[in-house]
Scaffold this motif. Sequence first.
Motif, mmCIF file in Angstrom:
data_model
loop_
_atom_site.group_PDB
_atom_site.id
_atom_site.type_symbol
_atom_site.label_atom_id
_atom_site.label_comp_id
_atom_site.label_asym_id
_atom_site.label_seq_id
_atom_site.Cartn_x
_atom_site.Cartn_y
_atom_site.Cartn_z
ATOM 1 N N SER A 95 0.844 -1.185 0.000
ATOM 2 C CA SER A 95 0.000 0.000 0.000
ATOM 3 C C SER A 95 0.888 1.246 0.000
ATOM 4 O O SER A 95 1.793 1.372 0.812
ATOM 5 C CB SER A 95 -0.932 -0.006 1.203
ATOM 6 O OG SER A 95 -0.195 -0.003 2.391
ATOM 7 N N GLN A 119 -1.742 4.720 -9.699
ATOM 8 C CA GLN A 119 -1.221 3.429 -9.258
ATOM 9 C C GLN A 119 -1.830 2.982 -7.925
ATOM 10 O O GLN A 119 -1.517 1.908 -7.432
ATOM 11 C CB GLN A 119 0.311 3.498 -9.094
ATOM 12 C CG GLN A 119 1.059 3.761 -10.380
ATOM 13 C CD GLN A 119 0.885 2.645 -11.379
ATOM 14 O OE1 GLN A 119 0.938 1.474 -11.026
ATOM 15 N NE2 GLN A 119 0.638 3.003 -12.626
ATOM 16 N N GLY A 120 -2.671 3.825 -7.324
ATOM 17 C CA GLY A 120 -3.358 3.442 -6.099
ATOM 18 C C GLY A 120 -2.813 4.087 -4.838
ATOM 19 O O GLY A 120 -3.215 3.710 -3.735
#
Length: 111
Positions: free
Chosen positions: A2, A65-66
């Motif tokens: 993450s 890309q998050g």
Amino acid sequence: MSLKIRLARAGAKKRPYYHIVVADSRSPRDGRFIERVGSYNPMLPQEHADRVRLYDERIRHWLSQGAVATDRVARFLGRAGLGEVPAWNEQPIQSAPKKKAQERAKAAAGA
């Protein structure tokens, strides 16, 4: 993995300066990061152009890309038009005047 877009402190004592970085959420605040995507100098006045510097293209890339921005960085991105401006409460409830002080203020304003 993450990803977070967050601040990493780089200034001397009592002279804060922050780099806006993309990092793994498990990395330490001032430790390992993937890429530097801007800077923030809180010592400059708010209207100064160099207070917040952002590399728009790279930030858009990492958001796609998050990567998720922290509250403070999301505020910078919202002002720059790169995302939504989050709701921000300026005054915490805990520091607000208590009930008796509010009554005294109303009485003084009424008199």
